[in-house]
Design a protein around this motif. Structure first.
Motif, PDB file in Angstrom:
ATOM      1  N   SER A  38       0.828  -1.206   0.000  1.00  0.00           N
ATOM      2  CA  SER A  38       0.000   0.000   0.000  1.00  0.00           C
ATOM      3  C   SER A  38       0.863   1.257   0.000  1.00  0.00           C
ATOM      4  CB  SER A  38      -0.953  -0.009   1.200  1.00  0.00           C
ATOM      5  OG  SER A  38      -0.256   0.180   2.420  1.00  0.00           O
ATOM      6  N   ALA A  42       0.667   4.227  -2.810  1.00  0.00           N
ATOM      7  CA  ALA A  42       0.473   5.618  -2.398  1.00  0.00           C
ATOM      8  C   ALA A  42       1.538   6.550  -2.973  1.00  0.00           C
ATOM      9  CB  ALA A  42       0.457   5.715  -0.875  1.00  0.00           C
ATOM     10  N   SER A  43       2.667   5.999  -3.417  1.00  0.00           N
ATOM     11  CA  SER A  43       3.746   6.834  -3.956  1.00  0.00           C
ATOM     12  C   SER A  43       3.471   7.300  -5.385  1.00  0.00           C
ATOM     13  CB  SER A  43       5.071   6.061  -3.915  1.00  0.00           C
ATOM     14  OG  SER A  43       5.099   5.035  -4.893  1.00  0.00           O
ATOM     15  N   ARG A  44       2.383   6.823  -5.993  1.00  0.00           N
ATOM     16  CA  ARG A  44       1.996   7.187  -7.367  1.00  0.00           C
ATOM     17  C   ARG A  44       3.137   6.948  -8.361  1.00  0.00           C
ATOM     18  NH1 ARG A  44       1.845  12.120  -7.720  1.00  0.00           N
ATOM     19  NH2 ARG A  44       2.566  12.730  -5.651  1.00  0.00           N
TER      20      ARG A  44
END
Length: 243
Positions: A38, A42-44
């Motif tokens: 996850s 979230a770091s794209r």
């Protein structure tokens, strides 16, 4: 540029159908791996690279859509290294080499997490590869203006207890302690300093992928968090997230 990394072990027992009646014993480990993934999402990232150990030296690249499985462990489970929701024609088109077990476990993790954040590729790194080779390989992964995330797979020592696969070696616990601290601190220097000879003696398959990660992370400002550190079955397992 490396924007995030997750470090997870890759025992086939993570796949519940392989663990069968003992599957519940690794639920906490599976949960930690999901938490680390996850962080990657979230770091794209623009791209996710899955690193894993394989016997020998050198490295083998695996493109998106690469297939592997666990038929050798007595279960008819097939996995593909790719994003969730990828079109079926693309799934069938891949004609490259089959995934080694470590990357197959990584592909299973991504499927289980319904990974859809970015395209996926794999890199199998020879366990006998030298430190400088691993660091240089990691440095070569950095592409300007690309947000790269890495999932680095590998187990610690296999010699933590007399019931471990490699029996008991008194060096194993201190070695795993050094690894755990390096992963917790995102300390690329400490990972680069891991001795391949000792790693081989302790049955540590994660050393090469960790040093590739160290090469990719040099010069970044990533910070680390250790999510799991245990030695079930006499094998050191670590889960960490860098962001």
């Amino acid at each position: 540029m490396l924007v995030a990394a997750a470090v997870c072990p890759c025992p086939p027992l993570l796949v519940p159908r392989i663990a069968a009646g003992a599957a519940g014993e690794l639920d906490a480990l599976r949960g930690a791996c999901a938490d680390a993934l996850s962080v990657l999402a979230a770091s794209r990232p623009d791209r996710l690279l899955v690193l894993g150990p394989v016997a020998g030296i050198g490295a083998v690249r695996h493109g998106e859509g690469a297939r592997g499985g666990f038929h050798g462990f007595g279960v008819p489970v097939t996995v593909r290294l790719m994003r969730a929701g990828k079109a079926e024609p693309a799934r069938m088109a891949y004609e490259g080499p089959a995934l080694p077990v470590s990357l197959a476990v990584g592909a299973w993790m991504l499927e289980n997490a319904a990974w859809a954040a970015a395209p996926v590729s794999g890199l199998a790194v020879g366990e006998e590869s030298g430190t400088q080779e691993c660091l240089a390989l990691g440095a070569s992964l950095r592409v300007p203006d690309e947000r790269l995330a890495v999932l680095a797979l590998g187990d610690g020592s296999t010699t933590r207890t007399v019931k471990g696969p490699g029996y008991l070696d008194e060096r194993a616990a201190p070695w795993d302690g050094t690894v755990a601290k390096a992963l917790a601190d995102a300390d690329t220097g400490a990972l680069a300093g891991l001795d391949p000879v000792i790693a081989r003696a302790l049955g540590c398959a994660g050393r090469a992928p960790w040093q590739v990660l160290a090469g990719a992370a040099r010069g970044t400002d990533l910070t680390g968090s250790l999510l799991y550190e245990q030695a079930p079955y006499g094998v050191g397992y670590f889960v960490a997230a860098w962001s």
